[in-house]
Design an enzyme around this catalytic site. Structure first.
Site, PDB file in Angstrom:
ATOM      1  N   SER A  78      49.381  39.588  37.420  1.00 36.45           N
ATOM      2  CA  SER A  78      49.773  41.222  36.524  1.00 36.45           C
ATOM      3  C   SER A  78      50.893  41.808  37.068  1.00 36.45           C
ATOM      4  CB  SER A  78      48.794  41.921  36.704  1.00 36.45           C
ATOM      5  OG  SER A  78      47.819  41.899  36.729  1.00 36.45           O
TER       6      SER A  78
HETATM    7  N1  SAH Z   1      44.557  40.257  38.878  1.00 38.48           N
HETATM    8  C1  SAH Z   1      45.050  38.953  39.205  1.00 38.48           C
HETATM    9  C2  SAH Z   1      45.088  38.828  37.162  1.00 38.48           C
HETATM   10  C3  SAH Z   1      45.226  37.170  36.924  1.00 38.48           C
HETATM   11  S1  SAH Z   1      44.876  36.732  34.981  1.00 38.48           S
HETATM   12  C4  SAH Z   1      46.089  38.754  39.760  1.00 38.48           C
HETATM   13  O1  SAH Z   1      46.178  39.346  40.423  1.00 38.48           O
HETATM   14  O2  SAH Z   1      46.682  37.263  40.180  1.00 38.48           O
HETATM   15  C5  SAH Z   1      43.560  37.244  34.905  1.00 38.48           C
HETATM   16  C6  SAH Z   1      42.811  36.664  34.810  1.00 38.48           C
HETATM   17  O3  SAH Z   1      41.374  36.864  34.110  1.00 38.48           O
HETATM   18  C7  SAH Z   1      42.908  34.795  34.996  1.00 38.48           C
HETATM   19  O4  SAH Z   1      42.791  33.845  35.889  1.00 38.48           O
HETATM   20  C8  SAH Z   1      41.842  34.143  33.481  1.00 38.48           C
HETATM   21  O5  SAH Z   1      40.981  32.935  34.402  1.00 38.48           O
HETATM   22  C9  SAH Z   1      40.759  34.975  34.190  1.00 38.48           C
HETATM   23  N2  SAH Z   1      39.560  35.576  33.422  1.00 38.48           N
HETATM   24  C10 SAH Z   1      39.942  35.311  32.247  1.00 38.48           C
HETATM   25  N3  SAH Z   1      38.487  35.478  30.827  1.00 38.48           N
HETATM   26  C11 SAH Z   1      37.574  35.508  32.190  1.00 38.48           C
HETATM   27  C12 SAH Z   1      36.399  35.988  32.437  1.00 38.48           C
HETATM   28  N4  SAH Z   1      35.536  36.159  31.355  1.00 38.48           N
HETATM   29  N5  SAH Z   1      35.176  36.067  33.149  1.00 38.48           N
HETATM   30  C13 SAH Z   1      35.983  35.589  34.516  1.00 38.48           C
HETATM   31  N6  SAH Z   1      38.290  35.380  34.982  1.00 38.48           N
HETATM   32  C14 SAH Z   1      38.287  35.843  33.362  1.00 38.48           C
END
Ligand code: SAH
Length: 218
Positions: A68
């Site tokens: 993000s």
């Molecule tokens: N907070 C992260 C951003 C990751 S992007 C950072 O700091 O890098 C969002 C993430 O949510 C992705 O890795 C995706 O695989 C995950 N995601 C999507 N749906 C999800 C779910 N139901 N449960 C757990 N993770 C999920």
């Protein structure tokens, strides 16, 4: 000075510039700014992208997911904190683990769940050198929350949902807050939900852009 010492210094300078930019974008919470000054964001992205790690953009982390944007991380945590501490916190969508690290410096306890196993492994490897004993990672579908660690004072979702998963609301402690981006391909908005007894007070906040919240694990 060795090459390694020099690159550490230049990363620290880039981080200081990022924090100044966050201030100019209106982030005021000193505890959040200090955490973002401390976490080496360049170590959470692929080596080839390290030079843009402190720009205000989302970056690819593989598996069609992104780390993000710094402003969005700071803003969401600031809003969740306003007037209180985060307490026991659930992050849905750990991705590369960056936001989990920032949360680890701000919250008393962090549970971060990720549905894609290889990303979770990467998050674990990224977090290890930071030695944050209060951050726990788990391979799970976060749309179901994390019943074994509930209730939570804070839940932060890093992927956009079509609607708010009921389990997340149910796993909020009294007075707890949930921040989740909601909306489809067109417009997404941050939704802040505060639990007051069995009432859930909702506020719609700014427009954002997140990858979709999916169900199941892989
Ligand atoms: N907070 C992260 C951003 C990751 S992007 C950072 O700091 O890098 C969002 C993430 O949510 C992705 O890795 C995706 O695989 C995950 N995601 C999507 N749906 C999800 C779910 N139901 N449960 C757990 N993770 C999920």
């Amino acid at each position: 000075m060795t090459g390694q010492a020099e690159s550490l210094r230049s990363a620290a300078r880039a981080r200081a510039r990022m924090v100044e930019r966050l201030r100019s974008q209106g982030v005021r919470d000193e505890k959040v700014l200090a955490a973002m000054m401390q976490v080496p964001r360049h170590q959470f992205v692929e080596e080839g992208l390290a030079y843009s790690a402190y720009d205000d953009t989302a970056l690819p982390i593989g598996f069609q997911q992104t780390i993000s944007q710094p402003f969005v991380v700071a803003r969401m945590i600031e809003l969740l904190r306003s007037g209180r501490e985060l307490g026991r916190t659930l992050e849905v969508g750990a991705g590369c683990g960056y936001q989990a690290a920032v949360l680890g410096l701000v919250a008393s306890e962090v549970y971060a769940v990720e549905r894609i196993r290889p990303l979770l492994d990467r998050a674990r490897a990224n977090l290890r050198p930071l030695r944050l004993p209060n951050v726990r990672l788990k391979h799970a579908d976060g749309t179901m929350g994390l019943p074994e660690a509930a209730p939570f004072d804070t839940i932060i979702v890093a992927a956009a949902a079509g609607s708010v998963p009921q389990a997340l609301k149910e796993q909020l402690a009294p007075g707890g807050r949930l921040m989740i981006p909601v909306g489809g391909g067109g417009e997404q908005r941050l939704l802040l939900i505060e639990r007051q007894g069995n009432l859930f007070k909702e506020s719609r906040l700014e427009a954002v852009r997140f990858v979709p919240l999916l169900t199941g694990t892989e």
